[in-house]
Scaffold this motif. Structure first.
Motif, PDB file in Angstrom:
ATOM      1  N   GLN A   1       0.835  -1.203   0.000  1.00 13.37           N
ATOM      2  CA  GLN A   1       0.000   0.000   0.000  1.00 13.37           C
ATOM      3  C   GLN A   1       0.872   1.257   0.000  1.00 13.37           C
ATOM      4  N   VAL A   2       0.458   2.255  -0.761  1.00  9.48           N
ATOM      5  CA  VAL A   2       1.173   3.536  -0.777  1.00  9.48           C
ATOM      6  C   VAL A   2       0.369   4.580  -0.001  1.00  9.48           C
ATOM      7  N   SER A   3       1.012   5.720   0.207  1.00  9.56           N
ATOM      8  CA  SER A   3       0.395   6.784   1.014  1.00  9.56           C
ATOM      9  C   SER A   3      -0.814   7.413   0.326  1.00  9.56           C
ATOM     10  N   GLY A   4      -0.831   7.353  -1.008  1.00 13.99           N
ATOM     11  CA  GLY A   4      -1.889   8.042  -1.749  1.00 13.99           C
ATOM     12  C   GLY A   4      -1.550   9.494  -2.033  1.00 13.99           C
ATOM     13  N   LYS A   5      -0.419   9.956  -1.527  1.00 14.86           N
ATOM     14  CA  LYS A   5       0.043  11.329  -1.790  1.00 14.86           C
ATOM     15  C   LYS A   5       1.040  11.298  -2.947  1.00 14.86           C
ATOM     16  N   GLY A   6       0.963  12.333  -3.768  1.00 13.35           N
ATOM     17  CA  GLY A   6       1.886  12.391  -4.886  1.00 13.35           C
ATOM     18  C   GLY A   6       1.896  13.771  -5.495  1.00 13.35           C
ATOM     19  N   GLN A   7       2.388  13.820  -6.727  1.00 10.30           N
ATOM     20  CA  GLN A   7       2.438  15.098  -7.418  1.00 10.30           C
ATOM     21  C   GLN A   7       2.187  14.895  -8.908  1.00 10.30           C
ATOM     22  N   VAL A   8       1.757  15.970  -9.553  1.00 12.16           N
ATOM     23  CA  VAL A   8       1.515  15.927 -10.989  1.00 12.16           C
ATOM     24  C   VAL A   8       2.870  15.808 -11.695  1.00 12.16           C
ATOM     25  N   TYR A   9       3.013  14.741 -12.474  1.00 12.94           N
ATOM     26  CA  TYR A   9       4.261  14.485 -13.204  1.00 12.94           C
ATOM     27  C   TYR A   9       4.152  15.000 -14.636  1.00 12.94           C
ATOM     28  N   SER A  10       2.998  14.810 -15.259  1.00 10.05           N
ATOM     29  CA  SER A  10       2.763  15.265 -16.630  1.00 10.05           C
ATOM     30  C   SER A  10       1.265  15.172 -16.916  1.00 10.05           C
ATOM     31  N   TRP A  11       0.831  15.782 -18.001  1.00  9.39           N
ATOM     32  CA  TRP A  11      -0.571  15.658 -18.381  1.00  9.39           C
ATOM     33  C   TRP A  11      -0.747  16.067 -19.837  1.00  9.39           C
ATOM     34  N   THR A  12      -1.905  15.705 -20.380  1.00 10.79           N
ATOM     35  CA  THR A  12      -2.330  16.194 -21.680  1.00 10.79           C
ATOM     36  C   THR A  12      -3.810  16.539 -21.564  1.00 10.79           C
ATOM     37  N   VAL A  13      -4.236  17.541 -22.313  1.00  7.75           N
ATOM     38  CA  VAL A  13      -5.629  17.971 -22.239  1.00  7.75           C
ATOM     39  C   VAL A  13      -6.383  17.437 -23.449  1.00  7.75           C
ATOM     40  N   VAL A  14      -7.439  16.699 -23.188  1.00  9.19           N
ATOM     41  CA  VAL A  14      -8.280  16.149 -24.245  1.00  9.19           C
ATOM     42  C   VAL A  14      -9.315  17.206 -24.627  1.00  9.19           C
ATOM     43  N   GLN A  15      -9.281  17.634 -25.889  1.00  8.75           N
ATOM     44  CA  GLN A  15     -10.196  18.672 -26.369  1.00  8.75           C
ATOM     45  C   GLN A  15     -11.392  18.074 -27.111  1.00  8.75           C
ATOM     46  N   ARG A  16     -11.167  16.898 -27.693  1.00  9.90           N
ATOM     47  CA  ARG A  16     -12.211  16.257 -28.473  1.00  9.90           C
ATOM     48  C   ARG A  16     -12.327  14.811 -27.997  1.00  9.90           C
ATOM     49  N   ALA A  17     -13.495  14.460 -27.514  1.00  8.17           N
ATOM     50  CA  ALA A  17     -13.675  13.123 -26.948  1.00  8.17           C
ATOM     51  C   ALA A  17     -13.495  12.057 -28.032  1.00  8.17           C
ATOM     52  N   LEU A  18     -12.726  11.038 -27.717  1.00  9.65           N
ATOM     53  CA  LEU A  18     -12.530   9.922 -28.651  1.00  9.65           C
ATOM     54  C   LEU A  18     -13.523   8.801 -28.379  1.00  9.65           C
ATOM     55  N   HIS A  19     -14.334   8.971 -27.334  1.00  8.13           N
ATOM     56  CA  HIS A  19     -15.370   8.012 -26.972  1.00  8.13           C
ATOM     57  C   HIS A  19     -16.591   8.844 -26.571  1.00  8.13           C
TER      58      HIS A  19
ATOM     59  N   VAL B   1      -3.848  12.772 -16.584  1.00  9.66           N
ATOM     60  CA  VAL B   1      -2.699  13.177 -15.777  1.00  9.66           C
ATOM     61  C   VAL B   1      -1.869  11.963 -15.374  1.00  9.66           C
ATOM     62  N   ILE B   2      -0.554  12.104 -15.460  1.00  7.48           N
ATOM     63  CA  ILE B   2       0.343  11.114 -14.855  1.00  7.48           C
ATOM     64  C   ILE B   2       0.707  11.634 -13.474  1.00  7.48           C
ATOM     65  N   VAL B   3       0.299  10.882 -12.454  1.00 10.69           N
ATOM     66  CA  VAL B   3       0.625  11.234 -11.074  1.00 10.69           C
ATOM     67  C   VAL B   3       1.804  10.379 -10.631  1.00 10.69           C
ATOM     68  N   GLU B   4       2.802  11.039 -10.043  1.00  9.55           N
ATOM     69  CA  GLU B   4       3.908  10.301  -9.441  1.00  9.55           C
ATOM     70  C   GLU B   4       3.672  10.257  -7.935  1.00  9.55           C
ATOM     71  N   LEU B   5       3.457   9.041  -7.433  1.00  8.29           N
ATOM     72  CA  LEU B   5       3.228   8.878  -5.998  1.00  8.29           C
ATOM     73  C   LEU B   5       4.517   9.189  -5.238  1.00  8.29           C
ATOM     74  N   ALA B   6       4.367   9.511  -3.969  1.00  7.17           N
ATOM     75  CA  ALA B   6       5.524   9.826  -3.119  1.00  7.17           C
ATOM     76  C   ALA B   6       6.537   8.679  -3.146  1.00  7.17           C
ATOM     77  N   GLU B   7       6.051   7.441  -3.353  1.00  4.31           N
ATOM     78  CA  GLU B   7       6.932   6.267  -3.374  1.00  4.31           C
ATOM     79  C   GLU B   7       7.683   6.140  -4.693  1.00  4.31           C
ATOM     80  N   GLY B   8       7.308   6.958  -5.693  1.00  3.34           N
ATOM     81  CA  GLY B   8       8.037   6.961  -6.959  1.00  3.34           C
ATOM     82  C   GLY B   8       7.327   6.275  -8.110  1.00  3.34           C
ATOM     83  N   VAL B   9       6.277   5.508  -7.810  1.00  2.00           N
ATOM     84  CA  VAL B   9       5.558   4.805  -8.865  1.00  2.00           C
ATOM     85  C   VAL B   9       4.551   5.768  -9.500  1.00  2.00           C
TER      86      VAL B   9
END
Ligand SMILES: [Zn+2]
Length: 136
Positions: A58-76, A88-96
């Protein structure tokens, strides 16, 4: 309406195990029993040292924003009313790292390193998805 029409994870194999922990509101990732490296998505052996011994931890559930992309047109079609939204790619405090969404925040307010914490969203009676929100 009221139906959750978006694609859902399949409940098979290691991925199924990952989402069963989410259902219990536990964010767990595989961790190598030899070199202690975390990994995701789940797989049989450690990409760092090649060991096959691992455990769910189990991880802490705390992390930070590592990267993201904004979807402007739904593909579904089920995402049509969400656009624009950030994947968003979230990097957990544990590194994963985990691909997810950050709730309660317009995409234009995302920042690299923004502190976030996990929130478990019960999207159907059977499936719970791990998403994030800014730390308060
Ligand atoms: Zn390892």
């Amino acid at each position: 309406m009221g139906e959750y029409g978006k694609p859902l994870p399949r409940g098979e194999g290691y991925h199924g195990d990952f989402y069963r922990f989410c259902k219990q509101h536990e964010l767990r990732f595989q961790r190598c029993a030899d070199c202690q490296a975390w990994r995701h998505p789940p797989r049989e052996c450690c990409p760092h040292c090649g060991a096959f011994a691992w455990r769910w931890e189990q991880v802490s559930g705390k992390g930070q924003v590592y990267s993201w992309t904004v979807v402007q047109r739904a593909l579904h079609p089920a995402f049509a009313e969400d656009v624009p939204y950030a994947v968003v790619i979230v990097e957990l405090a544990e590194g994963v790292r985990l691909v997810s969404r950050v709730l309660d925040l317009p995409p234009q307010e995302l920042r690299l390193g923004l502190p976030v914490e996990v929130v478990f969203v019960d999207v159907t009676p059977e499936v719970t998805l791990p998403m994030f929100r800014p730390c308060r």
